[in-house]
Design a protein around this motif. Structure first.
Motif, PDB file in Angstrom:
ATOM      1  N   GLU A   6    -110.294  57.176 -21.765  1.00  0.00           N
ATOM      2  CA  GLU A   6    -110.880  55.862 -22.050  1.00  0.00           C
ATOM      3  C   GLU A   6    -111.542  55.246 -20.815  1.00  0.00           C
ATOM      4  N   ALA A   7    -111.485  55.956 -19.708  1.00  0.00           N
ATOM      5  CA  ALA A   7    -112.003  55.411 -18.446  1.00  0.00           C
ATOM      6  C   ALA A   7    -113.500  55.668 -18.321  1.00  0.00           C
ATOM      7  N   MET A   8    -114.281  54.848 -18.979  1.00  0.00           N
ATOM      8  CA  MET A   8    -115.735  54.869 -18.883  1.00  0.00           C
ATOM      9  C   MET A   8    -116.232  53.562 -19.477  1.00  0.00           C
ATOM     10  N   ILE A   9    -117.462  53.181 -19.140  1.00  0.00           N
ATOM     11  CA  ILE A   9    -117.986  51.930 -19.691  1.00  0.00           C
ATOM     12  C   ILE A   9    -119.498  52.035 -19.850  1.00  0.00           C
ATOM     13  N   LEU A  22    -111.661  46.834 -15.877  1.00  0.00           N
ATOM     14  CA  LEU A  22    -111.019  47.519 -14.755  1.00  0.00           C
ATOM     15  C   LEU A  22    -109.654  46.913 -14.457  1.00  0.00           C
ATOM     16  N   SER A  23    -109.585  45.587 -14.462  1.00  0.00           N
ATOM     17  CA  SER A  23    -108.326  44.896 -14.167  1.00  0.00           C
ATOM     18  C   SER A  23    -107.272  45.202 -15.222  1.00  0.00           C
ATOM     19  N   SER A  24    -107.673  45.168 -16.491  1.00  0.00           N
ATOM     20  CA  SER A  24    -106.707  45.388 -17.569  1.00  0.00           C
ATOM     21  C   SER A  24    -106.173  46.811 -17.573  1.00  0.00           C
ATOM     22  N   LYS A  25    -106.991  47.781 -17.123  1.00  0.00           N
ATOM     23  CA  LYS A  25    -106.567  49.183 -17.108  1.00  0.00           C
ATOM     24  C   LYS A  25    -105.969  49.603 -15.766  1.00  0.00           C
ATOM     25  N   GLY A  26    -105.985  48.692 -14.784  1.00  0.00           N
ATOM     26  CA  GLY A  26    -105.434  49.005 -13.479  1.00  0.00           C
ATOM     27  C   GLY A  26    -106.219  50.057 -12.725  1.00  0.00           C
TER      28      GLY A  26
END
Length: 225
Positions: A6-9, A22-26
Motif C-alpha cells: 500500500e506504500a505508494m501515492i 505518510l504520517s498515518s502509515k508511519g
C-alpha cells in the motif's frame, strides 16, 4: 521478503494529503505513480520540509478538488478541473487594490466579503476566487462569473491561514526530485537487495514489475523479516 503493497501515492494528490498519508502509515517516503500505477518518481518528508521553507508560494498547480479538500472548502462555481496560476491576497483597501493591481486570467485571488474587488476579479476573468471566512458569493455576479469561467471556492479559514495552507494544495509531483529512483523487482534476490541497499544507504525502495508498474515499497529494516 515482505514489502508494503500500500506504500505508494498518486502523483496528482496534494502535498497535504501525501503528508497526512505518510504520517498515518508511519513512513518517511512514497513511490509516486500515475493513474495506471506506473512508477513516476519518489517523494519523502525531507523534500516536503524543504518545500515548506524554500518553495515558491506565489504559484500553484493542482486540481480544483485538491484545493477544496485541503482547505476544507466547498464548491461554489467550478469550470476547470485543473487550477494553475499566481496567488494573490487582497490586502489593500478595495479602491486601492483596483487601482494598483492588474489581474489576468492566470490569477488566483484570496479575499473576504469585498464586493468591489470580487466584481473587478470576475470582470477580469481570473482563474479562481477563494472566499475566506465562509463568505458568500453574490448572486449578482454569478452570470458574469459563469460567462468568464471564473472558478469560486468558499473556505472556513481566515486570510492568513488560507494563504499559508494553499501551498499544500499543490500536486505532490511538483516535489518529485527523483523521477528514476533505484527499484527492485519481485524476482530479485534478497542478498542482492541487502548488498545494494547497504551501499546506497537509502531506506526505502520501490518494488516494480517488468512493465514498471509499482507494486509497493520495501524498507531496508524489513530485510531480516
Amino acid at each position: 521478503m515482505q514489502y508494503n503493497k500500500e506504500a505508494m501515492i498518486d502523483e496528482h494528490v496534494s502535498i497535504f494529503r501525501t503528508y497526512k498519508s505518510l504520517s498515518s502509515k508511519g513512513l518517511t517516503g512514497f513511490p509516486l505513480v500515475d493513474k495506471d500505477k506506473k512508477l513516476t518518481g519518489y517523494v519523502n518528508v525531507k523534500q516536503i520540509s524543504k518545500y515548506l521553507i524554500e518553495g515558491d508560494f506565489n504559484y500553484i498547480c493542482t486540481s480544483y478538488d485538491n484545493i477544496v479538500e485541503t482547505l476544507n472548502g466547498k464548491e461554489v462555481l467550478k469550470f476547470d478541473d485543473e487550477i494553475e496560476g499566481n496567488i494573490l491576497a487582497a490586502a489593500y483597501k478595495s479602491q486601492t487594490f483596483i487601482d494598483r493591481v492588474v489581474l489576468d486570467k492566470k490569477d488566483i485571488l484570496i479575499l473576504g466579503d469585498r464586493y468591489k474587488i470580487m466584481e473587478y476579479a470576475v470582470n477580469s476573468g481570473i482563474k479562481l476566487i477563494i472566499l475566506v471566512n465562509n463568505s458568500e458569493f453574490p448572486e449578482s455576479l454569478i452570470e458574469t462569473a459563469t460567462k468568464n469561467r471564473v472558478n469560486v471556492i468558499s473556505v472556513p479559514l481566515g486570510t492568513y491561514k488560507c494563504s499559508n495552507m494553499i501551498k499544500l494544495c499543490n500536486y505532490v509531483k511538483l516535489l518529485n526530485m527523483n523521477p528514476t529512483p533505484i527499484t527492485f523487482r519481485v524476482g530479485d534476490y534478497r542478498d542482492d537487495f541487502i548488498d545494494i541497499a547497504n551501499k546506497l544507504g537509502h531506506t526505502n525502495y520501490p518494488i516494480v514489475d517488468k512493465k514498471n508498474t509499482c507494486l509497493g515499497m520495501l524498507k531496508l529494516i524489513d530485510a531480516n523479516t
